[in-house]
Design a protein around this motif. Structure first.
Motif, PDB file in Angstrom:
ATOM      1  N   SER A   9     -10.981  55.062 -35.181  1.00  0.00           N
ATOM      2  CA  SER A   9     -11.308  53.725 -34.395  1.00  0.00           C
ATOM      3  C   SER A   9     -10.230  52.981 -34.318  1.00  0.00           C
ATOM      4  N   LEU A  10      -9.724  52.743 -35.144  1.00  0.00           N
ATOM      5  CA  LEU A  10      -8.229  51.759 -35.102  1.00  0.00           C
ATOM      6  C   LEU A  10      -7.274  52.516 -33.913  1.00  0.00           C
ATOM      7  N   ARG A  11      -7.047  53.591 -34.208  1.00  0.00           N
ATOM      8  CA  ARG A  11      -6.208  54.397 -33.171  1.00  0.00           C
ATOM      9  C   ARG A  11      -6.508  54.290 -31.645  1.00  0.00           C
ATOM     10  N   GLY A  12      -7.900  54.441 -31.511  1.00  0.00           N
ATOM     11  CA  GLY A  12      -8.645  54.344 -30.065  1.00  0.00           C
ATOM     12  C   GLY A  12      -8.594  53.160 -29.610  1.00  0.00           C
ATOM     13  N   VAL A  29      -8.762  45.602 -29.687  1.00  0.00           N
ATOM     14  CA  VAL A  29      -9.895  45.333 -28.996  1.00  0.00           C
ATOM     15  C   VAL A  29     -10.472  46.670 -28.850  1.00  0.00           C
ATOM     16  N   PHE A  30     -11.774  46.910 -29.632  1.00  0.00           N
ATOM     17  CA  PHE A  30     -12.628  48.127 -29.716  1.00  0.00           C
ATOM     18  C   PHE A  30     -13.400  48.501 -28.376  1.00  0.00           C
ATOM     19  N   THR A  31     -13.837  49.694 -28.257  1.00  0.00           N
ATOM     20  CA  THR A  31     -14.470  50.220 -27.157  1.00  0.00           C
ATOM     21  C   THR A  31     -15.985  49.488 -27.019  1.00  0.00           C
ATOM     22  N   ASP A  32     -16.322  48.840 -28.110  1.00  0.00           N
ATOM     23  CA  ASP A  32     -17.695  48.233 -27.926  1.00  0.00           C
ATOM     24  C   ASP A  32     -17.326  46.668 -27.554  1.00  0.00           C
ATOM     25  N   GLY A  33     -16.350  46.417 -27.415  1.00  0.00           N
ATOM     26  CA  GLY A  33     -15.735  45.080 -26.895  1.00  0.00           C
ATOM     27  C   GLY A  33     -15.528  44.147 -28.206  1.00  0.00           C
ATOM     28  N   ALA A  34     -15.774  44.570 -29.362  1.00  0.00           N
ATOM     29  CA  ALA A  34     -15.251  43.797 -30.640  1.00  0.00           C
ATOM     30  C   ALA A  34     -13.878  43.669 -30.572  1.00  0.00           C
ATOM     31  N   GLU A  35     -13.471  42.400 -31.284  1.00  0.00           N
ATOM     32  CA  GLU A  35     -12.062  42.220 -31.431  1.00  0.00           C
ATOM     33  C   GLU A  35     -11.941  41.914 -32.699  1.00  0.00           C
ATOM     34  N   MET A  36     -10.575  42.335 -33.251  1.00  0.00           N
ATOM     35  CA  MET A  36     -10.215  42.020 -34.763  1.00  0.00           C
ATOM     36  C   MET A  36      -8.676  41.754 -34.605  1.00  0.00           C
ATOM     37  N   VAL A  37      -8.261  40.620 -35.432  1.00  0.00           N
ATOM     38  CA  VAL A  37      -6.843  40.300 -35.810  1.00  0.00           C
ATOM     39  C   VAL A  37      -6.700  40.430 -36.954  1.00  0.00           C
ATOM     40  N   GLU A  38      -5.524  41.002 -37.266  1.00  0.00           N
ATOM     41  CA  GLU A  38      -4.974  41.159 -38.713  1.00  0.00           C
ATOM     42  C   GLU A  38      -3.515  40.495 -38.714  1.00  0.00           C
ATOM     43  N   GLU A  39      -3.084  39.804 -39.624  1.00  0.00           N
ATOM     44  CA  GLU A  39      -1.940  39.433 -39.878  1.00  0.00           C
ATOM     45  C   GLU A  39      -1.283  40.006 -41.404  1.00  0.00           C
ATOM     46  N   GLN A 185       1.581  52.959 -41.252  1.00  0.00           N
ATOM     47  CA  GLN A 185       2.589  53.890 -40.625  1.00  0.00           C
ATOM     48  C   GLN A 185       1.833  53.921 -38.928  1.00  0.00           C
ATOM     49  N   GLU A 186       0.860  53.817 -38.597  1.00  0.00           N
ATOM     50  CA  GLU A 186       0.266  53.589 -37.044  1.00  0.00           C
ATOM     51  C   GLU A 186       0.874  52.413 -36.588  1.00  0.00           C
ATOM     52  N   LEU A 187       0.780  51.135 -37.536  1.00  0.00           N
ATOM     53  CA  LEU A 187       1.370  49.862 -36.949  1.00  0.00           C
ATOM     54  C   LEU A 187       2.889  49.915 -36.794  1.00  0.00           C
ATOM     55  N   LYS A 188       3.467  50.423 -37.559  1.00  0.00           N
ATOM     56  CA  LYS A 188       4.895  50.578 -37.492  1.00  0.00           C
ATOM     57  C   LYS A 188       5.432  51.367 -36.331  1.00  0.00           C
ATOM     58  N   LYS A 189       4.716  52.039 -35.822  1.00  0.00           N
ATOM     59  CA  LYS A 189       4.917  52.710 -34.459  1.00  0.00           C
ATOM     60  C   LYS A 189       4.866  51.879 -33.340  1.00  0.00           C
ATOM     61  N   MET A 190       4.269  50.848 -33.434  1.00  0.00           N
ATOM     62  CA  MET A 190       3.930  49.952 -32.220  1.00  0.00           C
ATOM     63  C   MET A 190       5.265  49.266 -31.644  1.00  0.00           C
ATOM     64  N   LYS A 191       5.208  48.994 -30.525  1.00  0.00           N
ATOM     65  CA  LYS A 191       6.360  48.155 -30.050  1.00  0.00           C
ATOM     66  C   LYS A 191       5.832  46.495 -30.298  1.00  0.00           C
ATOM     67  N   VAL A 192       6.708  45.924 -30.807  1.00  0.00           N
ATOM     68  CA  VAL A 192       6.400  44.556 -31.282  1.00  0.00           C
ATOM     69  C   VAL A 192       7.331  43.541 -30.451  1.00  0.00           C
ATOM     70  N   ALA A 193       6.892  42.400 -29.988  1.00  0.00           N
ATOM     71  CA  ALA A 193       7.624  41.233 -29.573  1.00  0.00           C
ATOM     72  C   ALA A 193       7.895  40.299 -30.472  1.00  0.00           C
ATOM     73  N   GLU A 194       8.862  39.606 -30.314  1.00  0.00           N
ATOM     74  CA  GLU A 194       9.053  38.216 -31.142  1.00  0.00           C
ATOM     75  C   GLU A 194       8.539  36.895 -30.393  1.00  0.00           C
ATOM     76  N   CYS A 200       0.287  47.928 -26.578  1.00  0.00           N
ATOM     77  CA  CYS A 200       0.657  49.063 -27.100  1.00  0.00           C
ATOM     78  C   CYS A 200      -0.685  50.135 -26.540  1.00  0.00           C
ATOM     79  N   LYS A 201      -0.470  50.976 -25.734  1.00  0.00           N
ATOM     80  CA  LYS A 201      -1.485  51.830 -25.365  1.00  0.00           C
ATOM     81  C   LYS A 201      -1.347  53.067 -26.447  1.00  0.00           C
ATOM     82  N   THR A 202      -2.541  53.293 -26.728  1.00  0.00           N
ATOM     83  CA  THR A 202      -2.850  54.571 -27.757  1.00  0.00           C
ATOM     84  C   THR A 202      -2.465  55.847 -26.965  1.00  0.00           C
ATOM     85  N   GLN A 203      -1.871  56.768 -27.540  1.00  0.00           N
ATOM     86  CA  GLN A 203      -1.781  58.097 -26.861  1.00  0.00           C
ATOM     87  C   GLN A 203      -2.836  58.951 -27.110  1.00  0.00           C
TER      88      GLN A 203
END
Length: 203
Positions: A9-12, A29-39, A185-194, A200-203
């Motif tokens: 679900s996180l990957r998607g 942003v999940f497929t059901d429209g729910a949003e989650m923010v993590e720091e 491991q998944e998060l560290k694959k993402m492109k990150v901006a300062e 980041c579109k999932t593959q």
């Protein structure tokens, strides 16, 4: 949802990430429209905040609800209401995890340690805090365990009390520790901006 299902679900989900003030902030942003923010703390990969926003039954955006981290920055209520809430003497319940434990803190709760009982209710999949003087009662779930459909283990639960704060600790099981490693491991694959968002579109 099993651990593998939650990871998928996180990957998607649609994800954006930004680095600000030593923290990696990820917006899902999940497929059901729910949003989650993590720091996460960059230096340690320690989760500091997780909050959710669900659409209301009428389809409009809901308010952010904190799962992990302090709630004093929540938008609900006027500034006056928030100040009154935070400066009051009522117990304040928050979750602040460590790398190996889920951890909750209940501040403004002054009774000695022997007054408290903290137990697991396996049927209701929750933890329960009681006081023998009947001054405080709290039920709360362990959202990570629910998402992965893992049973609660009473032997993983402990608590202590200091400085008018009850600290409740639940040792993370191996399945959760492995899941968290895979998420990192998944998060560290993402492109990150300062100080800016990068899609980041999932593959």
């Amino acid at each position: 949802m099993a651990a593998r299902g939650w990871l998928e679900s996180l990957r998607g989900a649609k994800k954006t990430a930004v680095v600000q003030e030593g923290k990696r902030k990820v917006h899902y942003v999940f497929t059901d429209g729910a949003e989650m923010v993590e720091e996460y703390e960059i230096s340690s990969d320690q989760l500091k905040v997780r909050k959710w926003k669900q659409k209301t039954t009428l389809g409009s955006p809901g308010q952010w609800q904190f799962e992990v981290g302090e709630t004093y920055s929540r938008p609900a209520g006027t500034l006056e209401q928030q100040l009154i809430h935070e400066s009051g003497s009522s117990p304040i319940f928050t979750r602040q995890d460590t790398k190996t434990c889920f951890q909750w803190r209940i501040r403004n709760i002054p009774y000695p340690k022997n007054v408290y009982t903290v137990t697991v209710d396996s049927d209701q999949r929750c933890c329960i805090v009681r006081t023998s003087n009947k001054k405080y009662y709290k039920k709360f779930n362990v959202a990570d365990m629910d998402r992965c459909n893992l049973p609660l283990d009473s032997s993983a639960l402990s608590f202590t009390h200091a400085n008018n704060t009850l600290i409740i600790t639940y040792q993370k099981p191996t399945a959760i520790l492995q899941l968290e490693q895979e998420v990192q491991q998944e998060l560290k694959k993402m492109k990150v901006a300062e100080d800016g968002d990068v899609q980041c579109k999932t593959q």
